[in-house]
Motif scaffolding. Structure first.
Motif, mmCIF file in Angstrom:
data_model
loop_
_atom_site.group_PDB
_atom_site.id
_atom_site.type_symbol
_atom_site.label_atom_id
_atom_site.label_comp_id
_atom_site.label_asym_id
_atom_site.label_seq_id
_atom_site.Cartn_x
_atom_site.Cartn_y
_atom_site.Cartn_z
ATOM 1 N N ASP A 136 0.917 -1.304 0.205
ATOM 2 C CA ASP A 136 -0.087 -0.103 0.053
ATOM 3 C C ASP A 136 0.549 1.336 -0.292
ATOM 4 O OD1 ASP A 136 -1.164 2.385 1.595
ATOM 5 O OD2 ASP A 136 -3.518 0.361 1.074
ATOM 6 N N PRO A 137 1.465 2.148 -0.817
ATOM 7 C CA PRO A 137 1.858 3.440 -1.189
ATOM 8 C C PRO A 137 1.455 4.192 -0.735
ATOM 9 C CG PRO A 137 0.481 3.084 -3.449
ATOM 10 C CD PRO A 137 -0.357 1.781 -1.936
ATOM 11 N N ASP A 138 0.688 4.213 0.620
ATOM 12 C CA ASP A 138 0.532 5.322 1.438
ATOM 13 C C ASP A 138 1.010 4.503 2.454
ATOM 14 O OD1 ASP A 138 -1.659 7.563 0.219
ATOM 15 O OD2 ASP A 138 -3.112 5.866 0.845
ATOM 16 N N ILE A 139 0.568 3.756 2.603
ATOM 17 C CA ILE A 139 1.621 3.328 4.325
ATOM 18 C C ILE A 139 2.851 3.015 3.881
ATOM 19 C CG2 ILE A 139 2.307 0.022 5.461
ATOM 20 C CD1 ILE A 139 -0.832 0.248 4.918
ATOM 21 N N ILE A 140 3.453 2.119 2.746
ATOM 22 C CA ILE A 140 4.824 2.553 3.002
ATOM 23 C C ILE A 140 5.347 4.354 2.805
ATOM 24 C CG2 ILE A 140 7.055 2.223 1.127
ATOM 25 C CD1 ILE A 140 4.877 -0.306 -0.151
ATOM 26 N N MET A 141 4.578 5.115 2.419
ATOM 27 C CA MET A 141 5.515 6.693 2.436
ATOM 28 C C MET A 141 5.482 6.904 3.576
ATOM 29 S SD MET A 141 6.642 8.146 -0.167
ATOM 30 C CE MET A 141 6.796 9.164 0.345
ATOM 31 N N GLU A 142 3.894 6.881 4.724
ATOM 32 C CA GLU A 142 4.358 6.997 6.066
ATOM 33 C C GLU A 142 5.403 6.346 6.515
ATOM 34 O OE1 GLU A 142 1.031 5.952 9.909
ATOM 35 O OE2 GLU A 142 0.147 6.580 7.823
ATOM 36 N N LEU A 147 -8.845 32.223 -9.118
ATOM 37 C CA LEU A 147 -8.897 31.414 -10.239
ATOM 38 C C LEU A 147 -8.425 30.554 -8.904
ATOM 39 C CD1 LEU A 147 -9.613 33.269 -12.996
ATOM 40 C CD2 LEU A 147 -9.399 30.622 -14.042
ATOM 41 N N TYR A 148 -8.364 29.843 -8.197
ATOM 42 C CA TYR A 148 -7.107 28.864 -7.674
ATOM 43 C C TYR A 148 -7.005 27.543 -8.329
ATOM 44 C CZ TYR A 148 -6.762 25.533 -3.576
ATOM 45 O OH TYR A 148 -6.073 24.578 -3.872
ATOM 46 N N PHE A 149 -5.907 27.477 -8.284
ATOM 47 C CA PHE A 149 -5.584 26.181 -9.287
ATOM 48 C C PHE A 149 -4.696 25.468 -8.215
ATOM 49 C CE2 PHE A 149 -5.464 29.367 -12.368
ATOM 50 C CZ PHE A 149 -5.586 28.244 -13.438
ATOM 51 N N GLY A 150 -5.851 23.610 -7.617
ATOM 52 C CA GLY A 150 -5.184 22.527 -6.751
ATOM 53 C C GLY A 150 -4.137 21.750 -7.314
ATOM 54 N N PHE A 151 -3.047 21.444 -7.149
ATOM 55 C CA PHE A 151 -2.155 20.106 -7.476
ATOM 56 C C PHE A 151 -2.009 18.958 -6.514
ATOM 57 C CE2 PHE A 151 -1.431 24.341 -9.587
ATOM 58 C CZ PHE A 151 -1.354 23.547 -10.638
ATOM 59 N N HIS A 152 -2.122 17.700 -6.668
ATOM 60 C CA HIS A 152 -1.797 16.970 -5.986
ATOM 61 C C HIS A 152 -1.511 15.916 -6.209
ATOM 62 C CE1 HIS A 152 -3.094 13.259 -3.228
ATOM 63 N NE2 HIS A 152 -3.506 12.691 -3.537
ATOM 64 N N THR A 153 -0.313 15.221 -5.066
ATOM 65 C CA THR A 153 1.303 14.602 -5.209
ATOM 66 C C THR A 153 0.475 13.413 -4.730
ATOM 67 O OG1 THR A 153 1.880 16.520 -4.702
ATOM 68 C CG2 THR A 153 3.324 14.197 -4.500
ATOM 69 N N VAL A 154 0.910 12.442 -6.188
ATOM 70 C CA VAL A 154 1.069 10.875 -5.450
ATOM 71 C C VAL A 154 2.084 10.213 -5.143
ATOM 72 C CG1 VAL A 154 -0.207 8.509 -5.938
ATOM 73 C CG2 VAL A 154 -1.207 10.897 -6.849
ATOM 74 N N PHE A 155 2.424 9.490 -4.204
ATOM 75 C CA PHE A 155 3.627 9.061 -4.331
ATOM 76 C C PHE A 155 3.954 7.299 -4.407
ATOM 77 C CE2 PHE A 155 3.364 12.192 -0.871
ATOM 78 C CZ PHE A 155 4.643 13.318 -1.527
ATOM 79 N N ARG A 156 4.390 6.594 -5.129
ATOM 80 C CA ARG A 156 4.039 5.434 -5.917
ATOM 81 C C ARG A 156 5.021 4.275 -4.934
ATOM 82 N NH1 ARG A 156 -0.710 4.710 -6.461
ATOM 83 N NH2 ARG A 156 -1.683 6.230 -8.538
ATOM 84 N N PRO A 157 5.849 4.541 -4.048
ATOM 85 C CA PRO A 157 7.057 3.977 -3.771
ATOM 86 C C PRO A 157 6.869 2.199 -3.745
ATOM 87 C CG PRO A 157 5.466 4.169 -2.012
ATOM 88 C CD PRO A 157 4.422 4.468 -2.766
ATOM 89 N N ASP A 158 8.574 1.755 -3.629
ATOM 90 C CA ASP A 158 8.578 0.618 -4.173
ATOM 91 C C ASP A 158 8.536 0.238 -2.569
ATOM 92 O OD1 ASP A 158 9.345 -2.334 -5.160
ATOM 93 O OD2 ASP A 158 11.180 -1.629 -4.327
#
Length: 193
Positions: free
Chosen positions: A31-37, A99-110
C-alpha cells in the motif's frame, strides 16, 4: 443444530484469522500510503535528500480553465511523473474574484528502495520545514510572459496551490505553463533488513 454452531465458528476463525493477518502483511508492503508513512516516520526506512530543487513545468490546457464565470472543475489530470511521484492538477475553481489552481501529489514507492519528490524539507529529528511557498511557483501565459500569482501555498503532504486574480483572466484563455521549483528529491531504503 447447536452442536454444529461452535465447530463452525472455530473453523471460521481458523480460516479467517490467517487471511486477515496475510492481508495486513500484504498491505504493509504494497500500500503506497502505508509505505510512505513508514518512510517519512523512519519506521524501518532511512532516507536522505539528493537534490534541493527539481525544476518542472506543468502544462494546464485551456479547456480545463473555467473562464466564463464562477465554476469549480475537478480534473485529476496527470501533469508530471518521475522519481516514484505523480503530480495531478486536481481542481481549478473560478471563485469570481480569483482562479484557484490545486495540485495533488501521489507517491508510488517501492517497498525496498527508491526515490520520491516532496516539497517539504525533513530535518531528521521528526520535524519538517516548508520554505519558499508560492515564490517557487510561477505561471506563464501562452506567449511565455509571467503571470503574477496573488497567493499560494502547500499542503497537506506535498500538495500545492496558487491563485490568480480574475483581472488576469484573459491571459489564461490559451492555457498556462506553471514553472515549479519547490520539489526536493529524496532517496530512501529499507534499514531493517
Amino acid at each position: 443444530m447447536r452442536r454444529l454452531t461452535i465447530p463452525c465458528l472455530i473453523l471460521a476463525a481458523v480460516l479467517l484469522l490467517p487471511a486477515w493477518f496475510g492481508l495486513r502483511a500484504y498491505r504493509n508492503h504494497h500500500d503506497p500510503d502505508i509505505i510512505m508513512e513508514r518512510i517519512l516516520s523512519g519506521n524501518g526506512y532511512s532516507f536522505r535528500i539528493m537534490e534541493e530543487s527539481v525544476p518542472m513545468t506543468l502544462h494546464v490546457k485551456p479547456e480545463w480553465i473555467p473562464i466564463a464565470g464562477k465554476e469549480q472543475r475537478f480534473l485529476h489530470e496527470k501533469l508530471y511523473e518521475a522519481y516514484g511521484t505523480e503530480i495531478y492538477l486536481e481542481q481549478i475553481w473560478n471563485r469570481g474574484d480569483d482562479l484557484y489552481f490545486g495540485f495533488h501529489t501521489v507517491f508510488r514507492p517501492d517497498d525496498d528502495r527508491g526515490e520520491f519528490l516532496h516539497n517539504q524539507r525533513f530535518l531528521g529529528n521528526g520535524t519538517v520545514s516548508t520554505s519558499g511557498g508560492f515564490r517557487e511557483l510561477l505561471p506563464f501565459d501562452a506567449s511565455g510572459k509571467p503571470i503574477d500569482p496573488s497567493q499560494g501555498g502547500s499542503g497537506p503532504m506535498a500538495d500545492f496551490s496558487f491563485k490568480v486574480s480574475t483581472e488576469q483572466i484573459n491571459r489564461l484563455r490559451d492555457g498556462i505553463d506553471v514553472s515549479y521549483t519547490g520539489m526536493k528529491l529524496y532517496e530512501y531504503w529499507r534499514s531493517d533488513s
